[in-house]
Design an enzyme around this catalytic site. Structure first.
Site, short mmCIF file in Angstrom:
data_model
loop_
_atom_site.label_atom_id
_atom_site.label_comp_id
_atom_site.label_asym_id
_atom_site.label_seq_id
_atom_site.Cartn_x
_atom_site.Cartn_y
_atom_site.Cartn_z
N ASN A 73 -4.18 9.83 6.09
CA ASN A 73 -4.07 10.11 4.65
C ASN A 73 -4.77 11.40 4.23
O ASN A 73 -4.53 11.90 3.14
CB ASN A 73 -4.64 8.94 3.84
CG ASN A 73 -6.00 8.51 4.33
OD1 ASN A 73 -6.16 8.11 5.48
ND2 ASN A 73 -6.98 8.58 3.48
N CYS A 122 -14.05 8.70 -2.90
CA CYS A 122 -14.96 9.16 -3.95
C CYS A 122 -14.95 8.19 -5.10
O CYS A 122 -15.05 8.58 -6.25
CB CYS A 122 -14.60 10.57 -4.39
SG CYS A 122 -12.90 10.75 -4.89
N SER A 135 1.92 -0.18 1.30
CA SER A 135 1.48 -0.21 -0.09
C SER A 135 2.56 0.43 -0.96
O SER A 135 3.08 1.49 -0.62
CB SER A 135 0.17 0.56 -0.21
OG SER A 135 -0.25 0.60 -1.55
N THR A 188 -0.48 -16.93 -6.98
CA THR A 188 0.81 -16.69 -7.65
C THR A 188 1.26 -15.26 -7.41
O THR A 188 0.49 -14.32 -7.57
CB THR A 188 0.67 -16.96 -9.17
OG1 THR A 188 0.28 -18.32 -9.33
CG2 THR A 188 1.97 -16.71 -9.91
C1 LIG Z 1 -3.89 5.09 5.10
C2 LIG Z 1 -4.25 4.21 3.95
N1 LIG Z 1 -4.53 2.92 4.16
C3 LIG Z 1 -4.84 2.08 3.16
C4 LIG Z 1 -4.88 2.52 1.86
C5 LIG Z 1 -5.21 1.56 0.76
O1 LIG Z 1 -4.06 1.22 0.03
P1 LIG Z 1 -4.16 0.63 -1.46
O2 LIG Z 1 -4.52 1.77 -2.35
O3 LIG Z 1 -2.80 0.10 -1.74
O4 LIG Z 1 -5.20 -0.44 -1.43
C6 LIG Z 1 -4.61 3.87 1.58
C7 LIG Z 1 -4.71 4.39 0.21
O5 LIG Z 1 -4.97 5.55 -0.01
C8 LIG Z 1 -4.28 4.73 2.65
O6 LIG Z 1 -4.00 6.03 2.45
#
Ligand SMILES: Cc1ncc(COP(=O)(O)O)c(C=O)c1O
Length: 384
Positions: free
Chosen positions: A150, A328, A198, A236
């Site tokens: 990310n 952050c 997500s 739910t």
């Molecule tokens: C690689 C990665 N894993 C997990 C998450 C967490 O996802 P969520 O924001 O849906 O909890 C993120 C969110 O930035 C992510 O980039």
């Protein structure tokens, strides 16, 4: 809100089709999916349609999808759910550059008596293969490696790791939160056991996600209550959110190539314009240099000598939203664990900015943003 939004890896604006589906769910179909009456049955049907859409998009059976509250919960359910049924195996193997949803879960599992091995990465962000091979043994319960990072976008060799894990009879979890929407994920051809998703990273709503859990795998539930999601995730269901998630997945499937190409073009344009507008050696690009080895929508750049925080604040004043990539939520920036693990000098890691692109960005915005970065850079350099 006006301004230039270059933080799509944090969250994406909701797609109009998603908004429409959710609106009609919230206004017309408010039933509880566990209720036996018509309202409940309609809500249940909405969820099952969404499950089928998502399952088809990623090549698995609808029964293998567990809806959750997002990527964080999916990662937690994968790790703690696997650990709950460990049958004596005590080792977990992951990488040093995972999202905190995985790393902090691992830290908690260490406190519970598991041993976690963190595989180092190369300067490109790709894991060190020999270290992975050395780290796994007959005591290893689970390997957890993200699909695409990310912060820098580097892709991991998921198919190769999956083969290795399957040969050694080890569970394999993949955090694919950033990859869904950009990568062709076909679980019918990929021997992965668990995969996290997500919705809000691909134009869907925040607060909803899914965990793929292969039918081969038994998972210990982490929420207790009703029997929803085949007793794997009580509570739910978020019907509108789930329907919105499926609409976002359906759109991303239809437009994936276009979206990939567009992101690649914008990324390259930003990099080229920075090079044109800034003095030589003013910035370095972090991540994998090879286009095939990275997500198309993330550009991570360091401006040594200018702290991440200063650059982000100045950009914000100019109406440009970018990110540090590192967590952050407390409001204070920490130097990125990802960049440090990649072996970057503290000065380079401490001056990194993540620009991440999306469907709504225009070429004009990218040029304007790059020129603004250059103006800020020059004004700060002149002061020092
Ligand atoms: C690689 C990665 N894993 C997990 C998450 C967490 O996802 P969520 O924001 O849906 O909890 C993120 C969110 O930035 C992510 O980039």
């Amino acid at each position: 809100m006006t301004g230039i939004y270059l933080d799509h890896a944090a969250t994406t604006p909701m797609l109009p089709a998603v908004r429409d589906v959710m609106f009609s769910c919230m206004t017309g179909g408010f039933g509880n999916a566990s209720s036996l009456h018509g309202f409940g049955r309609r809500a249940k049907a909405t969820i099952e349609d969404a499950r089928a859409t998502i399952a088809e998009a990623i090549g698995c059976s609808p029964r293998e999808i567990i809806f959750t509250s997002g990527g964080t919960e999916s990662d937690n359910l994968a790790l703690f759910g696997a650990a709950a049924l460990a049958q004596g195996k005590r080792r977990i193997v992951t990488t040093a550059i995972e999202h905190h949803a995985v790393l902090h879960s691992c830290a908690q599992l260490e406190r519970q008596g598991f041993e976690v091995r963190y595989i180092p990465v190369h300067k490109t962000g790709q894991l060190q293969w020999e270290a992975l091979e050395r780290a796994i043994d007959q005591d290893t319960l689970l390997v957890s490696v993200m699909y695409g990072n990310n912060e820098v976008g580097t892709l991991q060799p998921i198919a190769r790791i999956a083969e290795l894990a399957r040969q050694r009879n080890i569970l394999f979890h993949v955090d694919a939160v950033q990859a869904l929407g950009y990568c062709d994920i076909d679980l019918s051809a990929l021997p992965v056991d668990l995969m996290s998703f997500s919705a809000h990273k691909l134009g869907g709503p925040q607060g909803v996600g899914a965990l793929y859990c292969s039918s081969r795998v038994k998972l210990g539930a982490q929420m207790f209550g009703g029997g929803q999601e085949r007793k794997r995730r009580a509570g739910t269901e978020n019907v509108a959110g789930i329907a919105g998630f499926a609409a976002a997945v359906a759109q991303s499937l239809q437009f994936r190539e276009q979206r990939q190409q567009n992101a690649r073009l914008l990324r390259q344009m930003m990099q080229d314009e920075l090079a044109r507008s800034l003095p030589e050696h003013a910035f370095v690009v972090n991540g994998h240099p090879d286009e095939a080895e990275r997500l198309p929508h993330i550009l991570n750049v360091s401006f040594p000598g200018i702290s991440t925080e200063t650059m982000l604040m100045r950009l914000d004043l100019e109406g440009i939203a970018a990110a540090s990539g590192s967590a952050c939520s407390s409001g204070a920036l920490e130097t990125s664990h990802v960049l440090l693990a990649m072996g970057l000098e503290p000065e380079v890691a401490g001056s990194a900015i993540r620009f991440s692109f999306g469907d709504g960005n225009t070429e004009r915005e990218i040029i304007a943003a790059a020129r603004t970065v250059a103006t800020i850079f020059k004004s700060l350099r002149n002061k020092s």
